[in-house]
Design a protein around this motif. Structure first.
Motif, PDB file in Angstrom:
ATOM      1  N   ALA A   1      -1.065   7.761   2.089  1.00 40.18           N
ATOM      2  CA  ALA A   1      -1.737   8.932   1.511  1.00 40.18           C
ATOM      3  C   ALA A   1      -1.590  10.153   2.405  1.00 40.18           C
ATOM      4  O   ALA A   1      -1.462  11.280   1.909  1.00 40.18           O
ATOM      5  CB  ALA A   1      -3.215   8.629   1.283  1.00 40.18           C
ATOM      6  N   SER A   2      -1.616   9.944   3.721  1.00 36.98           N
ATOM      7  CA  SER A   2      -1.436  11.060   4.653  1.00 36.98           C
ATOM      8  C   SER A   2      -1.156  10.529   6.046  1.00 36.98           C
ATOM      9  O   SER A   2      -1.398   9.355   6.340  1.00 36.98           O
ATOM     10  CB  SER A   2      -2.687  11.964   4.692  1.00 36.98           C
ATOM     11  OG  SER A   2      -3.794  11.267   5.237  1.00 36.98           O
TER      12      SER A   2
ATOM     13  N   TYR B   1      -7.772   3.628   7.236  1.00 32.01           N
ATOM     14  CA  TYR B   1      -7.134   4.460   8.240  1.00 32.01           C
ATOM     15  C   TYR B   1      -6.732   3.596   9.436  1.00 32.01           C
ATOM     16  O   TYR B   1      -7.465   2.684   9.823  1.00 32.01           O
ATOM     17  CB  TYR B   1      -8.101   5.532   8.736  1.00 32.01           C
ATOM     18  CG  TYR B   1      -8.494   6.591   7.727  1.00 32.01           C
ATOM     19  CD1 TYR B   1      -8.052   7.903   7.867  1.00 32.01           C
ATOM     20  CD2 TYR B   1      -9.336   6.291   6.657  1.00 32.01           C
ATOM     21  CE1 TYR B   1      -8.441   8.894   6.970  1.00 32.01           C
ATOM     22  CE2 TYR B   1      -9.720   7.269   5.748  1.00 32.01           C
ATOM     23  CZ  TYR B   1      -9.274   8.563   5.915  1.00 32.01           C
ATOM     24  OH  TYR B   1      -9.656   9.539   5.023  1.00 32.01           O
TER      25      TYR B   1
ATOM     26  N   ARG C   1       5.794   3.343   1.084  1.00 28.40           N
ATOM     27  CA  ARG C   1       5.086   2.087   0.884  1.00 28.40           C
ATOM     28  C   ARG C   1       5.075   1.268   2.167  1.00 28.40           C
ATOM     29  O   ARG C   1       6.029   1.273   2.936  1.00 28.40           O
ATOM     30  CB  ARG C   1       5.751   1.257  -0.239  1.00 28.40           C
ATOM     31  CG  ARG C   1       5.955   2.006  -1.544  1.00 28.40           C
ATOM     32  CD  ARG C   1       4.666   2.520  -2.161  1.00 28.40           C
ATOM     33  NE  ARG C   1       3.770   1.459  -2.601  1.00 28.40           N
ATOM     34  CZ  ARG C   1       3.852   0.882  -3.795  1.00 28.40           C
ATOM     35  NH1 ARG C   1       4.805   1.209  -4.659  1.00 28.40           N
ATOM     36  NH2 ARG C   1       2.982  -0.056  -4.136  1.00 28.40           N
TER      37      ARG C   1
ATOM     38  N   THR D   1       3.947  10.800   3.007  1.00 31.36           N
ATOM     39  CA  THR D   1       3.107  10.577   1.830  1.00 31.36           C
ATOM     40  C   THR D   1       3.950   9.989   0.701  1.00 31.36           C
ATOM     41  O   THR D   1       5.023  10.491   0.390  1.00 31.36           O
ATOM     42  CB  THR D   1       2.464  11.900   1.373  1.00 31.36           C
ATOM     43  OG1 THR D   1       1.680  12.420   2.434  1.00 31.36           O
ATOM     44  CG2 THR D   1       1.590  11.678   0.155  1.00 31.36           C
ATOM     45  N   GLY D   2       3.457   8.902   0.143  1.00 28.09           N
ATOM     46  CA  GLY D   2       4.156   8.219  -0.937  1.00 28.09           C
ATOM     47  C   GLY D   2       4.985   7.031  -0.494  1.00 28.09           C
ATOM     48  O   GLY D   2       5.375   6.201  -1.329  1.00 28.09           O
TER      49      GLY D   2
ATOM     50  N   SER E   1       0.831  -1.206   0.000  1.00 26.04           N
ATOM     51  CA  SER E   1       0.000   0.000   0.000  1.00 26.04           C
ATOM     52  C   SER E   1       0.871   1.263   0.000  1.00 26.04           C
ATOM     53  O   SER E   1       2.061   1.224   0.315  1.00 26.04           O
ATOM     54  CB  SER E   1      -0.924   0.010   1.220  1.00 26.04           C
ATOM     55  OG  SER E   1      -0.154   0.069   2.400  1.00 26.04           O
ATOM     56  N   THR E   2       0.224   2.368  -0.325  1.00 27.55           N
ATOM     57  CA  THR E   2       0.908   3.661  -0.380  1.00 27.55           C
ATOM     58  C   THR E   2       0.337   4.594   0.674  1.00 27.55           C
ATOM     59  O   THR E   2      -0.884   4.726   0.811  1.00 27.55           O
ATOM     60  CB  THR E   2       0.731   4.304  -1.767  1.00 27.55           C
ATOM     61  OG1 THR E   2       1.198   3.404  -2.765  1.00 27.55           O
ATOM     62  CG2 THR E   2       1.506   5.607  -1.867  1.00 27.55           C
TER      63      THR E   2
ATOM     64  N   LYS F   1      -3.378   7.234   6.933  1.00 26.71           N
ATOM     65  CA  LYS F   1      -4.276   6.892   5.829  1.00 26.71           C
ATOM     66  C   LYS F   1      -3.455   6.268   4.713  1.00 26.71           C
ATOM     67  O   LYS F   1      -2.458   6.833   4.274  1.00 26.71           O
ATOM     68  CB  LYS F   1      -4.983   8.154   5.321  1.00 26.71           C
ATOM     69  CG  LYS F   1      -5.918   7.935   4.138  1.00 26.71           C
ATOM     70  CD  LYS F   1      -6.523   9.267   3.693  1.00 26.71           C
ATOM     71  CE  LYS F   1      -7.447   9.108   2.493  1.00 26.71           C
ATOM     72  NZ  LYS F   1      -8.018  10.412   2.055  1.00 26.71           N
ATOM     73  N   VAL F   2      -3.861   5.074   4.271  1.00 29.88           N
ATOM     74  CA  VAL F   2      -3.122   4.373   3.218  1.00 29.88           C
ATOM     75  C   VAL F   2      -4.080   3.880   2.143  1.00 29.88           C
ATOM     76  O   VAL F   2      -5.258   3.616   2.409  1.00 29.88           O
ATOM     77  CB  VAL F   2      -2.317   3.173   3.776  1.00 29.88           C
ATOM     78  CG1 VAL F   2      -1.312   3.628   4.815  1.00 29.88           C
ATOM     79  CG2 VAL F   2      -3.232   2.116   4.355  1.00 29.88           C
ATOM     80  N   LYS F   3      -3.570   3.753   0.950  1.00 33.70           N
ATOM     81  CA  LYS F   3      -4.351   3.214  -0.148  1.00 33.70           C
ATOM     82  C   LYS F   3      -4.171   1.699  -0.181  1.00 33.70           C
ATOM     83  O   LYS F   3      -3.078   1.197  -0.403  1.00 33.70           O
ATOM     84  CB  LYS F   3      -3.905   3.826  -1.481  1.00 33.70           C
ATOM     85  CG  LYS F   3      -4.742   3.394  -2.671  1.00 33.70           C
ATOM     86  CD  LYS F   3      -4.296   4.103  -3.944  1.00 33.70           C
ATOM     87  CE  LYS F   3      -5.142   3.682  -5.139  1.00 33.70           C
ATOM     88  NZ  LYS F   3      -4.716   4.381  -6.386  1.00 33.70           N
TER      89      LYS F   3
ATOM     90  N   PHE G   1      -9.327   3.631   0.501  1.00 36.38           N
ATOM     91  CA  PHE G   1      -8.379   3.965   1.561  1.00 36.38           C
ATOM     92  C   PHE G   1      -8.807   3.358   2.896  1.00 36.38           C
ATOM     93  O   PHE G   1      -9.992   3.229   3.189  1.00 36.38           O
ATOM     94  CB  PHE G   1      -8.277   5.484   1.719  1.00 36.38           C
ATOM     95  CG  PHE G   1      -7.731   6.184   0.511  1.00 36.38           C
ATOM     96  CD1 PHE G   1      -6.365   6.250   0.282  1.00 36.38           C
ATOM     97  CD2 PHE G   1      -8.593   6.753  -0.410  1.00 36.38           C
ATOM     98  CE1 PHE G   1      -5.860   6.892  -0.840  1.00 36.38           C
ATOM     99  CE2 PHE G   1      -8.104   7.405  -1.538  1.00 36.38           C
ATOM    100  CZ  PHE G   1      -6.728   7.467  -1.757  1.00 36.38           C
TER     101      PHE G   1
END
Length: 251
Positions: free
Chosen positions: A9-10, A65, A86, A83-84, A6-7, A22-24, A63
């Motif tokens: 996000a914040s 959390y 992995r 952010t960004g 996952s990536t 928060k991750v995708k 997403f």
């Protein structure tokens, strides 16, 4: 159960000690239920060796959390993610809260970072009458993110009710005497043990237990909790982490 790279996000800080990540992670986001958890590999190296378990706090489209405090090297490393970055995430794991059935009012009782699964549970309980009791040591540690109709208790009296969250719950529960309630609890073991005691033979109550869960699905046998009936143990990761309060003996 999925393994997703996952990536991030914040990442934000909610209060003096609490972070919200928060991750995708599309597959996990679509399949997770309130009270389930994920095991996260916090580093791309072999240090720390084991994954860390985290309740899924909330989902939003693709997403997920996670809400957490810093307790050691693993959570310290997680708090430094940008952010960004992995993360390798395994989940969803375990059995979550059962929200089905006959009850009028959902009562959420949490202490400290035990608030973590409540935002997703609150979302699932939309349309139900709901009251949330949240305990903390002081006003700087109170968590309210993603929850509704909150009654706050602080040990030092700096916010809300002066006392622990179980005392707060007991002082307010008489207002619900004409309603059929179901209690959902999450927090440190002493809090859950006290909630189990006041609920026994009186209220329908589910407890989300904390434990070190290295594998997350029962292979390592490292998270036993004693059964209340008969002999033997459940595994928190596989049979829980959510149990009916009359199923278990909390040490």
């Amino acid at each position: 159960m999925y393994t997703e790279l996952s990536t991030v996000a914040s990442q934000e800080k909610l209060n003096d000690h609490t972070y919200l990540l928060k991750v995708k992670a599309q597959k996990i986001a679509k399949s997770v239920k309130p009270g389930q958890f994920c095991n996260i590999k916090v580093s791309e190296t072999n240090y720390p060796l084991l994954r860390r378990p985290f309740s899924v706090c909330y989902t939003e489209d693709e997403f997920i959390y996670f809400m957490y405090d810093i307790h050691g090297v693993g959570t310290k490393m997680l708090s430094e993610k940008k952010t960004g970055d992995r993360l390798n995430i395994l989940g969803p794991l375990g059995n979550g809260f059962n929200t089905e059935g006959d009850y009028d009012t959902a009562v959420l009782v949490g202490g400290g970072i035990g608030a973590a699964p409540f935002p997703l549970l609150t979302k699932k309980l939309e349309g139900k009458e709901l009251i949330t009791f949240m305990g903390a040591r002081n006003s700087g540690q109170v968590i309210k993110w993603g929850m509704k109709n909150i009654v706050v208790a602080t040990d030092d009296g700096s916010a809300g009710f002066h006392g622990n969250v179980i005392e707060c719950f007991q002082s307010e529960v008489q207002n619900l005497e004409n309603k059929k309630i179901r209690i959902f609890g999450c927090g440190p073991n002493p809090m859950l043990k006290a909630l189990q005691k006041v609920s026994m033979n009186k209220y329908d109550c589910q407890l989300s237990m904390e434990s070190a869960m290295a594998c997350g699905f029962g292979i390592c046998q490292g998270c036993p909790i004693k059964k209340s009936a008969g002999e033997g143990y459940y595994l928190v990761c596989k049979d829980g982490p959510v149990f009916n309060s009359d199923q278990i003996i909390i040490g």
